[in-house]
Design an enzyme around this catalytic site. Sequence first.
Site, PDB file in Angstrom:
ATOM      1  CG  ASP A 372      -7.734   0.843  -3.111  1.00 25.03           C
ATOM      2  OD1 ASP A 372      -8.277  -0.100  -2.526  1.00 25.03           O
ATOM      3  OD2 ASP A 372      -8.112   1.274  -4.210  1.00 25.03           O
ATOM      4  CB  THR A 373      -5.624   4.297   2.424  1.00 26.83           C
ATOM      5  OG1 THR A 373      -5.762   5.299   1.428  1.00 26.83           O
ATOM      6  CG2 THR A 373      -4.782   4.834   3.560  1.00 26.83           C
ATOM      7  CB  VAL A 374      -2.489   0.160   4.693  1.00 31.31           C
ATOM      8  CG1 VAL A 374      -2.853  -0.939   3.707  1.00 31.31           C
ATOM      9  CG2 VAL A 374      -1.165   0.801   4.295  1.00 31.31           C
ATOM     10  CB  SER A 391      -2.608   6.282   0.800  1.00 27.10           C
ATOM     11  OG  SER A 391      -3.613   6.261  -0.187  1.00 27.10           O
ATOM     12  NE  ARG A 541      -9.392  -1.828   3.838  1.00 27.79           N
ATOM     13  CZ  ARG A 541      -8.201  -2.231   3.390  1.00 27.79           C
ATOM     14  NH1 ARG A 541      -7.816  -3.482   3.562  1.00 27.79           N
ATOM     15  NH2 ARG A 541      -7.387  -1.373   2.795  1.00 27.79           N
TER      16      ARG A 541
END
Length: 569
Positions: A372-374, A391, A541
């Site tokens: 899970d990361t942005v 992240s 994403r």
Amino acid sequence: MERRENDSALKFISRRSPVMGTRGMVACSQPLAAEAGMRMLQHGGTAADAAVAIAAALNVTEPCSTGIGGDAFCLFFDARTKEVTAILGCGAAPAALTLEAVRERGITGSELPMRGALAVTVPGAAALWEDTIKAFGKLPLAEVLQPAIELAENSFPVSPVTAHQWAEDAVPLMKASGAAAGAFLGPDGRPPRAGQLQRNPDLAATFRSVAQHGALEGFYKGRIAEAIVAALAQRGGVMAAEDLAAHRSHPTRPIHSIYRGHTIYEIPPPAAGVAALMALNSLEQDAAFPKAAWGSAEHLHALVESMRLGFVDALAYNADPEATGVPTADLLSKEYAKRRRAQLYRAEQAATMVPGDVTPDVVTAPARPGGDTVYFCAVDGAGNGCSFINSNYMGFGSGIVPEGCGFSLHNRGYGFILDPRHPNCLAPHKRPYHTIMPALATDPDGNLFATFGVMGAYQQPQGQLQVLSNMLDHGMEPQAALDAPRFSVAAANAAWGPACVKHSKVLLEEGFSEEAVTGLRRRGHAVTADVGGHARMVFGRGQIIRRDPRSGVLWGGSDPRSDGQVLGW
């Protein structure tokens, strides 16, 4: 009546136009975080100020994916000098975390416990946020963190896709942290639902500490550092105060390669950017690729095989270059790409991938789950660009929340391999292989072409490969490049070590034709087609901001697979 949320809720039933502007632009996975970044631009800040404001705000609004308890990387394009700088914000393993100490604890396999305290390396985000502003920003750190402080103190509504992921990731968090996990639960003790207001005053206090005292004194020393050490010690960890106090960011030169005349920049090892560049180098050797119809079996096969070639060598050789030799220059040479392509690529057959001939004696490791990361980016009116990624690694990372701090600690140490023959083997003061990788491209004249990235574990290099090819090979604008259906080389998407690529599977998102699916299967690919709903998360994403060097017009796109937003000014 409360609406029920399920996998079928994530439908692509509308379209987006690219967002445009001239004075500045931000793109990220949360609209409220985008507003924080835009506020910095409108207050006279640079793209770097905007990016750090977004990073902090995303810690509030999407804590399952990111936060100050994780790692981060930055690429910055200076419009005046046309130079690109990389800053690595990835921490090392504690001094006491030796392979021998791990074995003495009865851990006999090739990996650390995924959610335990031993998987926590020193979090690098706090130092990177401050250092990015010092190097490239104009605004004080306190002003940059203020929007995130306001969100955490005053509450914010949780977005739909984030609520779905938050709920999935909350169980290990609650098991690991007990009462401290309350910062991420609603008043009813459950993960927040879409539209529910959420507060995190403990996180606001953490940000105020960093804003007032700086990262070193306000995070890596003092109350917060003490809380981190105590939380880990209570759960069998070995991190000491000295490990935190010794951490520093690492400014360096990015790695790069040229594709279709454009220079593509990535973070150097231990980040995974080398995999994307090797895939681009391989794809560039294919003279037939530009003639193939988009979405056809020929088009997909060329992309998939190029990505598999990139993965098999990256997973064999990538590690912390300060602890072991990484043959980055050899891996990224055009001659090596040509040789590997000739050795393995077949237009009508999926190859049995094997590591190349850069170094000998490569061992493998078992499959690993995703992360899970942005990813987010900003471009200011002067043409400076900041490509940034932050992240937790996996949902809420280790699941460990230091008391009174409002953030979870990542589990990036799970990326180590417990085999002394592997270059990525665990060792004290060593950084693990990192999946996260922001990207940036310049045009043939050295002007900023685009800041871009696709977050999501091992989908990141393959997502970048696809959206960049969509723009450079097929002329798509940024939003169209992100909207287009994607593939995922699934085994490599969740694996460590080259053996996983040998017989990797291919996932195809909804939107590809039956002819394309049949054509891939005929070439020997194991295909799972029509992946939809919230399972689309496997395709990553992304965010893109592209700049026209002649007019200064900015074109932005944000991935429909998230809650994202582009704001132009």
